[in-house]
Design an enzyme around this catalytic site. Structure first.
Site: not given
Length: 333
Positions: A133, A139, A297, A276
Site C-alpha cells: 500500500q 489498508c 498484510n 488496520h
C-alpha cells in the site's frame, strides 16, 4: 580512597565510554547498510541525524527483544526502521469503523461443521501475491480486494489480481476517505453497487488517491452480490468462515512488535484499538502446539514472513488477539 580504587573507577568510565562509542559506530554502520538496502536518502545532515536517532532506538528495541528469547516470535529491522510511531501509523494503517453497519446477508456458515485442522488458501490458488500500500492509509482497500480475489477464484477457478486503485479512487461512500482511511465493508458495498472490479493491470496502483476513471471503473472482471459479517467476538465462528474463503479482519497494528514482526507466532503486545485491515487466508498449529491465523498484510513481501504474519489463535480474550475477532467480514459472490 586508595589509588587502586581510583584507577579502577577511571578505567571503568573509560571502558564504558569505549563500549558506548563502539555500539554507536555499529549502529551507524547498520544504518548505512539499511539505507543502501532500501534506497533511502535524506535531504540534509539534520534530517539524516534525526532519522538515525529513530533508527538506533528501534534497532536497540529489536535487539533487546530478540536477546530476551522468551517469546514465540522474532522481530527484525525492516523498511519502517527510521519512521516515528505517528508517521508509521498514518502511512501504513488506515482502518475506520464503517459508516453503514447494514448488510442484507446473514452469516452464511453458522451450521458449517467440516472444519479442517489446518488450511492455506495460497495452496488452493485463491491468494494473489502480497502487495504494498506504500505511504497511503488504504489498508481497507487492500484487505477488501484480497477477499474478493479469493472468493472469485473459489467460484470461477480463475485467480485475477484486482484493482485497489479503483477502490481507492472511486469508493467514496460511507466512511472511505482514500489514503486518509476507510472501511472494508464500505469497500464491499462500492464493489456491489458498481457491479464489480477491473484488473490491477488495467487500473494500476499509484499509492495516492486520484479522480475516478469512469471508463476503467466499468470494465468489470469480477463482482460480488453481497457481503456478510462474522458474528463478533468469536474465533470459532471466524474459523468456520475462513474454512470456506479468505476473510477480512480489523486489528490494532500500531505497536512496535507488530511493526517489526519478522517470524514466528505473533502473540502481542497489542490492544483492540482497531486501526488496520488485513485478510485471513488460513490457519494452523505450530510445531510447538500454538494455534495461529495466517494473515496476508499489505506492507510488501519484505515485511514479516514474506508479507504474512501468523497471529496466535484461540487466545483467552473473546475479541481475539489485537481485536481480530471484533469485526470480520467477507464478500459473497
Amino acid at each position: 580512597m586508595t589509588l587502586n580504587f581510583v584507577l579502577f573507577f577511571v578505567f571503568g568510565i573509560l571502558a564504558s565510554q569505549a563500549m558506548s562509542r563502539t555500539m554507536n559506530e555499529a549502529a551507524i554502520a547498520e544504518h548505512e547498510l539499511w539505507m543502501a538496502k532500501y534506497g533511502r536518502t535524506y535531504q540534509n545532515k539534520t534530517e539524516k541525524d534525526r532519522r538515525f536517532k529513530i533508527f538506533k532506538e528501534n534497532l536497540e528495541y529489536i535487539q533487546n527483544f530478540n536477546n530476551a528469547g522468551n517469546r514465540s516470535y522474532k522481530l527484525g529491522i525492516n523498511e519502517f526502521a527510521d519512521m516515528s510511531h505517528d508517521e508509521f501509523v498514518a502511512a501504513r494503517t488506515g482502518y475506520k469503523n464503517p459508516g453503514n453497519l447494514a448488510t442484507s446477508s446473514p452469516f452464511s456458515y453458522a451450521e458449517f461443521t467440516d472444519v479442517p485442522t489446518s488450511l492455506d488458501w495460497r495452496e488452493k490458488g485463491a491468494v494473489t501475491a502480497v502487495k504494498d500500500q506504500g505511504d497511503c492509509g488504504c489498508c481497507w482497500a487492500f484487505a477488501a480486494v484480497a477477499a474478493v480475489e479469493g472468493i472469485n477464484q473459489i467460484k470461477t477457478g480463475k485467480l485475477i489480481s484486482l484493482s485497489e486503485q479503483q477502490v481507492l479512487d472511486c469508493s467514496t461512500n460511507g466512511n472511505n476517505h482514500g489514503c486518509g482511511g476507510g472501511s472494508k465493508t464500505d469497500a464491499f458495498q462500492y464493489i456491489m453497487q458498481n457491479g464489480g472490479l477491473t484488473t490491477e493491470d488495467n487500473y494500476p496502483y499509484q499509492a495516492t488517491q486520484g479522480a475516478c476513471d469512469k471508463e476503467k471503473e466499468t470494465s468489470h472482471v469480477a463482482d460480488i452480490s453481497d457481503y456478510a459479517r462474522v458474528p463478533a467476538n468469536s474465533e470459532e465462528e471466524l474459523l468456520k468462515a475462513v474454512s470456506n474463503q479468505p476473510v477480512t479482519i480489523s486489528i490494532e497494528a500500531s505497536g512496535m512488535d507488530f511493526k517489526f514482526y519478522e517470524s514466528g507466532i505473533f502473540s502481542g503486545d497489542c490492544g483492540t484499538n482497531l486501526n488496520h485491515a488485513v485478510t485471513v487466508v488460513g490457519f494452523g498449529t505450530s510445531v510447538d502446539g500454538i494455534d495461529y491465523w495466517l494473515v496476508k498484510n499489505s506492507w510488501n513481501q519484505s515485511w514479516g514472513e514474506n508479507g504474512y504474519i501468523k497471529m496466535q489463535r484461540n487466545v483467552d480474550a473473546s475479541e481475539g488477539l489485537c481485536g481480530l475477532a471484533i469485526r470480520p467480514a467477507y464478500p459473497i459472490a
